[in-house]
Each structure stands twice: as structure tokens, then as C-alpha cells.
Write a protein that holds these residues in place. Sequence first.
Motif, short mmCIF file in Angstrom:
data_model
loop_
_atom_site.label_atom_id
_atom_site.label_comp_id
_atom_site.label_asym_id
_atom_site.label_seq_id
_atom_site.Cartn_x
_atom_site.Cartn_y
_atom_site.Cartn_z
N TYR A 85 -9.74 2.94 3.11
CA TYR A 85 -9.03 3.42 1.92
C TYR A 85 -9.56 2.65 0.71
CZ TYR A 85 -5.19 5.24 -0.90
OH TYR A 85 -4.45 5.89 -1.85
N ARG A 86 -9.85 3.37 -0.37
CA ARG A 86 -10.51 2.75 -1.51
C ARG A 86 -9.56 2.24 -2.58
NH1 ARG A 86 -14.88 1.46 0.99
NH2 ARG A 86 -15.98 3.24 1.90
N GLY A 87 -8.31 2.68 -2.56
CA GLY A 87 -7.37 2.26 -3.59
C GLY A 87 -6.73 0.92 -3.29
N GLN A 88 -6.19 0.27 -4.34
CA GLN A 88 -5.53 -1.02 -4.17
C GLN A 88 -4.28 -0.91 -3.29
OE1 GLN A 88 -4.59 -2.73 -7.95
NE2 GLN A 88 -6.56 -3.76 -8.17
N GLY A 89 -3.47 0.11 -3.56
CA GLY A 89 -2.22 0.28 -2.83
C GLY A 89 -2.43 0.45 -1.34
N GLY A 90 -3.36 1.30 -0.96
CA GLY A 90 -3.62 1.53 0.46
C GLY A 90 -4.18 0.29 1.14
N SER A 91 -5.07 -0.41 0.45
CA SER A 91 -5.63 -1.64 1.04
C SER A 91 -4.57 -2.70 1.22
CB SER A 91 -6.76 -2.17 0.13
OG SER A 91 -7.80 -1.23 0.02
N LEU A 92 -3.67 -2.80 0.23
CA LEU A 92 -2.59 -3.77 0.32
C LEU A 92 -1.64 -3.41 1.47
CD1 LEU A 92 -1.64 -6.30 -1.19
CD2 LEU A 92 -0.17 -4.82 -2.58
N ALA A 93 -1.35 -2.12 1.62
CA ALA A 93 -0.51 -1.67 2.73
C ALA A 93 -1.17 -1.98 4.07
CB ALA A 93 -0.24 -0.17 2.61
N GLY A 94 -2.49 -1.84 4.12
CA GLY A 94 -3.23 -2.15 5.34
C GLY A 94 -3.08 -3.61 5.73
N ILE A 95 -3.15 -4.51 4.75
CA ILE A 95 -2.98 -5.93 5.03
C ILE A 95 -1.58 -6.21 5.59
CG2 ILE A 95 -2.73 -8.20 3.91
CD1 ILE A 95 -5.07 -7.47 2.12
N TYR A 96 -0.57 -5.55 5.01
CA TYR A 96 0.79 -5.73 5.49
C TYR A 96 0.94 -5.25 6.94
CZ TYR A 96 2.04 -6.47 0.56
OH TYR A 96 2.12 -6.96 -0.72
#
Length: 467
Positions: free
Chosen positions: A351-362
Motif C-alpha cells: 500500500y502506497r499511502g501513509q494511512g494504509g502503511s500505518l495500519a499495516g504496522i499496527y
Amino acid sequence: MEDTEKTEVTTALQAVIANQTGRVNVGQLYRKIDFRIIPLMFLCYFYQFLDKVAINYANVMEFGNARPGLQLDGHGLFISYAIAEFAQAYLLQRFPVSKVLGCNVFVWGLVLCCSAATRNFAGLLALRVLLGACESVVAPALILVTSVWYTKRQACARTGLWYCSVGVAQMAGGLVSFAAQHGSQDNDLARGAFGGWRIMFLAVGASNLLVSFAVLLWLPDTVDAARFLTTDEKALVRATLALDQGGNGRQVFRPRALVEALADPAVWLLFCIVVLTVIPSGVIVTFSATLINGFGYTSKQSALLNMPSGVVSIIATLLSTFAILRGIPRWLGILAMLVPTMIGAGLMSFYRGQGGSLAGIYLINFTIAPLALVFNLVGSNTSGYTKKVTAYATLAISFSIANIIGPQTFQSHEAPGYISAKITILVTNGAAMLVTILLRIIYGRRNRKTEKAREAQLAAVVRGKPR
């Protein structure tokens, strides 16, 4: 022991439990035990994990800004963690568990306080090595303490409660980092400066010293040594554990049990599960704040944005461990926790967006929960003090190995994509699922053999088989 003798022992234990249950409120008894034992275990694991989280946040806080080259990723800690594991296992075998645990907590508190005064890489590395040797005792000691007090069914939920300290440590680390960054960021001791990450290490270390005194004073080594229980309450706990075949047995070293543990394929499958599930958590624990910082957030924002990772860890741990009380198999709980981790790895990778990447980390923080179930699997399927200690030491070594491997997958030349790390998380999760299924097959075969033996025992009782 013959079948009839086993039956007589079981009947005698049931009679003791029935007799004591009439005198003791069972619910009140275990609430009393929970309030005395679990907070101490929670604090020990909390501070052990908070130290690792502190390295994560210290990196974001320009760890060693005043002394270039001071950056450290924790490898020294985990190498010594693995090397010291069997020495700590010997101490657990030789001395009272609470005394070994309390003394180690005291020493690592002192080491953390000293870390705040380091001026170069060599000094900090030496302290981290000593810290790893002390921290290596925590997980084996806490699992032994849990099995001393609780039946196999009770132990899973209790393990989940003290293991939730991982998530709390992630959140507390964010707050401590955020607060420390509002003070002076001058870390040059030569000028008398004392700020930033030095304050964080000193605060965590001083808190450890207080916990060590609490463990040494208030954590009983055995049920008989518990002054907060009455004679009837002690008798009920002992009989319940004996009927459940729980507890640790006599604290005597048995070379044959050591060999049996190391030759047990289930122990090595659990070893593999720990390595495969902890590699992603090692990556996240060490680099999550750094990754978030790389999304364009400031160090203060990164500290706060990483705190939801702790919430995810707590939710995952409670869901998985308390589901066991509802009849969900432990192996299925492990698989259920690996699915969100896989989704998170996919989001972080593609996922290229900030929100999706942040959700992935969570979401990747779901991989922290299976370790609590693995701990409980060992306690439920391993008998004898020596075999338990050996199995726990083996798993603790696998934990340290995974934490050494995980950060290695982050290659600086791959920044900011870090494709190797992302692929590693995906592959290790898939492999962990396969190994978990294989472990279930092995335990299933063992359980069927045990069930046949019990059926034969009951049949002998029905026929009135003489001694």
C-alpha cells in the motif's frame, strides 16, 4: 504406578478438594492469588520489554546525538540473552525462583541507570550485554511461577494477563519518550548536561529497582511458602494442581529429563514457531517508531503514533488467551493471530499511502500474541521441573535468535522501501502457520494415546480389578 493405584490417588485428591471446597470460597481464593501474584509478574515482564521499547524510541530521539556513533540496535543484548539462558536455567533449577528473578531485576535496574551515563559505543555495548544476560531469566521464571499456582486451563488466561504488559510497555514507552523530548536534548555529560534519552533510561532503571524489592519481598516460591494463604487454602491449591498434573514437581535436576526435553520434536517445533513469529515482532519493536518517523512525522509525533501498537498487542493477547477458556484450541488461536499479521505485512509492503502503511504496522503487532499461547503450550504439555526449565530455556533462546535476525532484514541501502524486511515478515508468517499445524498433528497423536490409557484405567475400575 498401577492403574488402580492411580485411580486411588485421583479419588483421594478429589476427596481433599471436595472437603476443602466446603471450607474455602474457591472464587475468593483465586482472586486472592491473582492480586498477589499477577501484578508482580506483570511488572517484571513490563519493565523487561520497556527496555527494548526504549531503544526503539531512543533511535527516534537521535540516540547519541551528542556522541556520534552511539547508535545501538539491541543485538548485543539478544546475543548475551541467548548465551546466558542455560546458566539462568541452572540457577532456576538450583535456587528459589523468586530470588533468582528478583536479583536479576535488581541488577538490570542498576545497569539501565548506568546506561544513562554512557559516553561511547563501547560502554553502552558492554552494559547492553550485561542487561541481556539478566533479562534472559524473565520469561522462564514467570512461566514457572504461573505453573506453580494455576491449573493448565487457568494458566492460559493468567499468562495472557501478565503478557499484556508488552502492549502497555509499548504505550508507556511512547509517553516516556514524548515527555523526555520536551526536556533538554543536550546529552553531553562532559558539560554536565542530562537530557533526552538519558532521562528515559534513568527513569526506567530506577523503577526496576523498586520492582526488584517487591519481587524479593512478596513473591512466594511455593504454595506452602505463601503466608497470605490459610492452611485450608494451601491444601486446596495443592490438591487441585496435583489432580490437574500441574505444578513443577520437585526442584531436582534430572539428566534424563534434560535429554528428553532436547529430544522432544514438539519442543523444536515450538522453537521454530517462536523464531518465525518473533522475527516480525522484533522488526516492529525495534523499528516501528523509525518507520513512522520515515513517513514524514516528527520524532514527537512518531512516539505518539506508535502507541496504538500497544493497544493492538493487548487486544490480541486478551482475545487469544481468554478464547482458550471458551474451548478454542491453542494451535487455532496461534493461527488466528497470524492472519491479521499477514494482512498488516501486505499493507506495509504494497500500500502506497501513509494511512494504509500505518495500519499495516499496527496489524503486525498481532504477531506478539502467539508467544503467550506458546508459553502456555509448554506449561500444559511438559511435566517435571527439569524438563520444563529446559523447554523454557530453549524457547527463550529462540526468542533471542529471532530478535537478532529480525532487524538484520532492514538493509540501509533498501531505504525507504525495505523490501527484504517486508518479504521476510510475509514468509515467516506463512511458515509459522505450517509449523503450527504440524505441531497440532503431533499433540493430537499424543492426546489420543493418553485418552486410550485413561479409558483403560476407567475400564479397570469398572471391572473391579484388584491391586
